[in-house]
Motif scaffolding. Structure first.
Motif, PDB file in Angstrom:
ATOM      1  N   SER A  12       0.831  -1.207   0.000  1.00  0.00           N
ATOM      2  CA  SER A  12       0.000   0.000   0.000  1.00  0.00           C
ATOM      3  C   SER A  12       0.869   1.262   0.000  1.00  0.00           C
ATOM      4  N   ALA A  13       2.012   1.240   0.702  1.00  0.00           N
ATOM      5  CA  ALA A  13       2.916   2.390   0.688  1.00  0.00           C
ATOM      6  C   ALA A  13       3.544   2.563  -0.691  1.00  0.00           C
ATOM      7  N   GLN A  14       3.876   1.456  -1.334  1.00  0.00           N
ATOM      8  CA  GLN A  14       4.449   1.520  -2.680  1.00  0.00           C
ATOM      9  C   GLN A  14       3.433   2.083  -3.671  1.00  0.00           C
ATOM     10  N   ARG A  15       2.186   1.645  -3.555  1.00  0.00           N
ATOM     11  CA  ARG A  15       1.132   2.155  -4.455  1.00  0.00           C
ATOM     12  C   ARG A  15       0.840   3.622  -4.164  1.00  0.00           C
ATOM     13  N   ARG A  16       0.825   3.991  -2.885  1.00  0.00           N
ATOM     14  CA  ARG A  16       0.577   5.387  -2.509  1.00  0.00           C
ATOM     15  C   ARG A  16       1.651   6.284  -3.140  1.00  0.00           C
ATOM     16  N   ALA A  17       2.884   5.846  -3.071  1.00  0.00           N
ATOM     17  CA  ALA A  17       3.986   6.613  -3.671  1.00  0.00           C
ATOM     18  C   ALA A  17       3.836   6.681  -5.191  1.00  0.00           C
ATOM     19  N   ALA A  18       3.409   5.587  -5.802  1.00  0.00           N
ATOM     20  CA  ALA A  18       3.196   5.577  -7.252  1.00  0.00           C
ATOM     21  C   ALA A  18       2.091   6.555  -7.642  1.00  0.00           C
ATOM     22  N   ARG A  19       1.057   6.638  -6.822  1.00  0.00           N
ATOM     23  CA  ARG A  19      -0.029   7.585  -7.105  1.00  0.00           C
ATOM     24  C   ARG A  19       0.469   9.026  -7.005  1.00  0.00           C
ATOM     25  N   GLN A  20       1.301   9.297  -6.013  1.00  0.00           N
ATOM     26  CA  GLN A  20       1.847  10.645  -5.878  1.00  0.00           C
ATOM     27  C   GLN A  20       2.695  10.997  -7.096  1.00  0.00           C
ATOM     28  N   LEU A  21       3.531  10.081  -7.529  1.00  0.00           N
ATOM     29  CA  LEU A  21       4.343  10.326  -8.720  1.00  0.00           C
ATOM     30  C   LEU A  21       3.463  10.535  -9.951  1.00  0.00           C
ATOM     31  N   THR A  22       2.391   9.746 -10.046  1.00  0.00           N
ATOM     32  CA  THR A  22       1.475   9.889 -11.184  1.00  0.00           C
ATOM     33  C   THR A  22       0.797  11.246 -11.160  1.00  0.00           C
ATOM     34  N   LEU A  23       0.362  11.681  -9.982  1.00  0.00           N
ATOM     35  CA  LEU A  23      -0.240  13.010  -9.858  1.00  0.00           C
ATOM     36  C   LEU A  23       0.753  14.074 -10.313  1.00  0.00           C
ATOM     37  N   THR A  96     -14.744  20.738 -17.792  1.00  0.00           N
ATOM     38  CA  THR A  96     -13.458  20.128 -17.472  1.00  0.00           C
ATOM     39  C   THR A  96     -12.327  21.155 -17.561  1.00  0.00           C
ATOM     40  N   GLU A  97     -12.378  22.033 -18.562  1.00  0.00           N
ATOM     41  CA  GLU A  97     -11.341  23.042 -18.764  1.00  0.00           C
ATOM     42  C   GLU A  97     -11.258  24.036 -17.617  1.00  0.00           C
ATOM     43  N   GLU A  98     -12.319  24.141 -16.825  1.00  0.00           N
ATOM     44  CA  GLU A  98     -12.347  25.103 -15.731  1.00  0.00           C
ATOM     45  C   GLU A  98     -11.835  24.517 -14.416  1.00  0.00           C
ATOM     46  N   LEU A  99     -11.527  23.230 -14.407  1.00  0.00           N
ATOM     47  CA  LEU A  99     -11.017  22.597 -13.193  1.00  0.00           C
ATOM     48  C   LEU A  99      -9.598  23.053 -12.893  1.00  0.00           C
ATOM     49  N   ASP A 100      -9.276  23.109 -11.629  1.00  0.00           N
ATOM     50  CA  ASP A 100      -7.917  23.342 -11.188  1.00  0.00           C
ATOM     51  C   ASP A 100      -7.042  22.195 -11.720  1.00  0.00           C
ATOM     52  N   PRO A 101      -5.814  22.447 -12.152  1.00  0.00           N
ATOM     53  CA  PRO A 101      -4.983  21.371 -12.718  1.00  0.00           C
ATOM     54  C   PRO A 101      -4.757  20.185 -11.775  1.00  0.00           C
ATOM     55  N   ILE A 102      -4.655  20.439 -10.490  1.00  0.00           N
ATOM     56  CA  ILE A 102      -4.483  19.337  -9.529  1.00  0.00           C
ATOM     57  C   ILE A 102      -5.775  18.526  -9.449  1.00  0.00           C
ATOM     58  N   GLU A 103      -6.909  19.206  -9.366  1.00  0.00           N
ATOM     59  CA  GLU A 103      -8.195  18.494  -9.330  1.00  0.00           C
ATOM     60  C   GLU A 103      -8.384  17.657 -10.585  1.00  0.00           C
ATOM     61  N   LEU A 104      -8.069  18.221 -11.732  1.00  0.00           N
ATOM     62  CA  LEU A 104      -8.218  17.496 -12.986  1.00  0.00           C
ATOM     63  C   LEU A 104      -7.315  16.260 -13.004  1.00  0.00           C
ATOM     64  N   LEU A 106      -6.161  14.614 -10.432  1.00  0.00           N
ATOM     65  CA  LEU A 106      -6.675  13.648  -9.457  1.00  0.00           C
ATOM     66  C   LEU A 106      -7.918  12.930  -9.960  1.00  0.00           C
ATOM     67  N   LEU A 107      -8.793  13.653 -10.650  1.00  0.00           N
ATOM     68  CA  LEU A 107      -9.980  13.008 -11.209  1.00  0.00           C
ATOM     69  C   LEU A 107      -9.594  12.010 -12.292  1.00  0.00           C
ATOM     70  N   ARG A 108      -8.612  12.344 -13.090  1.00  0.00           N
ATOM     71  CA  ARG A 108      -8.149  11.414 -14.118  1.00  0.00           C
ATOM     72  C   ARG A 108      -7.489  10.188 -13.495  1.00  0.00           C
ATOM     73  N   LEU A 109      -6.678  10.409 -12.492  1.00  0.00           N
ATOM     74  CA  LEU A 109      -6.034   9.306 -11.781  1.00  0.00           C
ATOM     75  C   LEU A 109      -7.073   8.413 -11.113  1.00  0.00           C
ATOM     76  N   GLY A 110      -7.990   9.018 -10.372  1.00  0.00           N
ATOM     77  CA  GLY A 110      -9.039   8.255  -9.706  1.00  0.00           C
ATOM     78  C   GLY A 110      -9.943   7.534 -10.685  1.00  0.00           C
ATOM     79  N   SER A 111     -10.267   8.193 -11.784  1.00  0.00           N
ATOM     80  CA  SER A 111     -11.114   7.573 -12.806  1.00  0.00           C
ATOM     81  C   SER A 111     -10.424   6.367 -13.422  1.00  0.00           C
ATOM     82  N   TYR A 112      -9.145   6.510 -13.696  1.00  0.00           N
ATOM     83  CA  TYR A 112      -8.408   5.387 -14.276  1.00  0.00           C
ATOM     84  C   TYR A 112      -8.467   4.178 -13.345  1.00  0.00           C
ATOM     85  N   GLU A 113      -8.169   4.397 -12.089  1.00  0.00           N
ATOM     86  CA  GLU A 113      -8.191   3.270 -11.148  1.00  0.00           C
ATOM     87  C   GLU A 113      -9.604   2.723 -10.976  1.00  0.00           C
TER      88      GLU A 113
END
Length: 166
Positions: A12-23, A96-104, A106-113
């Motif tokens: 879980s720590a390895q995946r958490r780190a991978a998610r941070q890098l992906t973000l 979608t274009e109006e989203l903050d870049p971090i929010e966008l 994160l939504l893409r990352l979360g959606s993918y998973e």
């Protein structure tokens, strides 16, 4: 003690780190316009002795990250961008274009998973994205991310959601 062995980080720590890098990769990719291959190479090049403060955190995360998981997400998310954005676009209160870049990102990352990694429980997907939003996003972005991903879970993981809630 000097004789203590270093323990391998948990999965879980390895995946958490991978998610941070992906973000971080998605953010850089969105802002810079560079290819994801370039962005990923830049992130992987961060060395532990790099004196730049921005790279110190990345190098520490790189030490424990599941790099295969990071690579998978960093390459797959841009390739499946239209599908991912369409998955959550109807759940947004703005374009979608109006989203903050971090929010966008994160939504893409979360959606993918949520859509493609059914081995990851939907609650883990939501929790991990919320924690990243608290760390890197705006003041209340974690609430927004939580709400959208919860609705996305009902859309793409309805059986799992019903099983958890009953």
């Amino acid at each position: 003690m000097a004789s203590e062995k270093k323990r391998k980080p948990s999965r879980s720590a390895q995946r958490r780190a991978a998610r941070q890098l992906t973000l971080q990769a998605l953010y850089q990719w969105q802002i810079s316009g560079n290819s994801m291959h370039q962005v990923e190479a830049h992130i992987r090049a961060a060395l532990p002795d790099d004196s730049l403060e921005e790279h110190e955190d990345i190098s520490q995360v790189l030490k424990i990250a599941d790099l295969a998981y990071f690579h998978e997400m960093a390459q797959a998310i841009p390739e499946q961008l239209d599908e991912l954005d369409e998955g959550f676009a109807s759940l947004l209160d703005r374009r979608t274009e109006e989203l903050d870049p971090i929010e966008l990102a994160l939504l893409r990352l979360g959606s993918y998973e949520m859509i493609h990694r059914i081995d990851v429980p939907y609650r883990v997907v939501i929790n991990e994205a919320v924690e990243l939003a608290k760390r890197f996003g705006g003041t209340d972005s974690h609430k927004y991310i939580n709400g959208i991903l919860d609705k996305l879970a009902q859309k793409f993981r309805s059986v799992e959601v019903r099983a958890k809630r009953s």
